[in-house]
Design an enzyme around this catalytic site. Structure first.
Site, PDB file in Angstrom:
ATOM      1  N   CYS A   1       0.824  -1.212   0.000  1.00  0.00           N
ATOM      2  CA  CYS A   1       0.000   0.000   0.000  1.00  0.00           C
ATOM      3  C   CYS A   1       0.864   1.271   0.000  1.00  0.00           C
ATOM      4  CB  CYS A   1      -0.998  -0.031   1.146  1.00  0.00           C
ATOM      5  SG  CYS A   1      -2.382   1.113   0.861  1.00  0.00           S
TER       6      CYS A   1
ATOM      7  N   HIS B   1      -3.618  -5.049   0.503  1.00  0.00           N
ATOM      8  CA  HIS B   1      -3.129  -5.410   1.838  1.00  0.00           C
ATOM      9  C   HIS B   1      -3.114  -6.928   2.020  1.00  0.00           C
ATOM     10  CE1 HIS B   1      -2.797  -1.518   4.025  1.00  0.00           C
ATOM     11  NE2 HIS B   1      -3.567  -1.112   3.035  1.00  0.00           N
TER      12      HIS B   1
ATOM     13  N   GLU C   1      -1.412  -8.628   4.052  1.00  0.00           N
ATOM     14  CA  GLU C   1      -1.176  -9.052   5.430  1.00  0.00           C
ATOM     15  C   GLU C   1      -2.461  -9.523   6.121  1.00  0.00           C
ATOM     16  OE1 GLU C   1      -1.827  -4.516   5.894  1.00  0.00           O
ATOM     17  OE2 GLU C   1      -1.194  -5.964   4.356  1.00  0.00           O
TER      18      GLU C   1
END
Length: 257
Positions: free
Chosen positions: A113, A221, A223
């Site tokens: 990001c 994202h 994660e």
């Protein structure tokens, strides 16, 4: 062997609007520890705390995280406007020269990001201040309401180049991702290869052409639920493999085409 040390770039944060901290999301630390197999080390994004040479020696790889403040437009030769939002000049002062040094050394990094945008700016590129204001573009921002699951839900496809590094990791040229960003790449930096796009043409996946090491970055994202998601997991696994290779003998593991 011991786990490779992964420097996770922190973000300046206020607790209770009073107490200043440097923080990293648990999603990031868990993805590094559980999927990359690294030892997560939160790096304060403040040049008064650590120099680039010190960071290069202390860590085997780096995760350039997302964050609410944006890269300051002066870093790519443009004047600040209200559309550019909030900034963190201390983070700019750490991450931009660090990225350039990592590319030069072949030391692995993974951009997410804001980190994706930092890599582009570090290599001489520029950013659009607000993607949703461009003709034909969608709103890529995080939904303002809802649960964490709703905010990080898969929202659009990303198409990557056939035979490229992302295709090799995913085993597919089309994947589904979340989207939680306002800015995006305008002009690609030197050696930045845009290898994946959203349906509206927004750049979503890049690497540094000719780099000796792992330089993959994504605008979404990964994660979030990295251990479970079939797109996120191979990204963090490959990043961990590259960090272990560096830790063993400071040898880069190349991931570009």
């Amino acid at each position: 062997m011991t786990r490779p040390i992964i420097g996770i770039i922190g973000n300046a944060t206020l607790i209770n609007d009073t107490y200043q901290t440097q923080a990293a999301g648990i999603m990031n630390t868990e993805a590094v520890a559980q999927v990359s197999g690294g030892l997560p080390l939160i790096v304060p994004a403040d040049p008064a705390c650590a120099s680039v040479p010190e960071l290069l020696e202390a860590c085997d790889g780096f995760l350039f995280t997302g964050g609410r403040p944006n890269v300051h437009p002066e870093e790519y030769g443009e004047a600040e406007t209200p559309a550019h939002g909030a900034f963190d000049r201390n983070r700019d002062a750490v991450t931009l020269p660090l990225i350039r040094a990592l590319v030069e050394r072949g030391q692995p990094f993974f951009g997410i990001c804001r980190g994706f945008q930092e890599v582009n700016v570090a290599m001489g590129g520029s950013l659009h201040p607000e993607i949703r204001d461009l003709p034909g573009r969608e709103n890529h921002r995080m939904p303002p309401d809802g649960t964490v699951e709703e905010k990080f839900a898969l929202r659009h496809k990303v198409t990557v180049s056939e035979g490229g590094p992302f295709h090799r990791l995913f085993g597919a040229t089309e994947v589904m991702t979340n989207t939680l960003h306002g800015q995006g790449i305008n002009r690609a930096g030197r050696r930045i290869v845009i290898d994946g796009h959203a349906p509206d043409g927004t750049p979503e996946a890049t690497y540094v052409e000719g780099a000796l090491g792992f330089t993959l970055s994504v605008q979404w994202h990964p994660e979030y639920r990295a251990a479970e998601d079939p797109v996120s997991r191979p990204l963090f696994e490959a990043f961990g493999e590259a960090a272990r290779a560096w830790a063993r003998g400071r040898q880069p593991l190349r991931m570009s085409a």
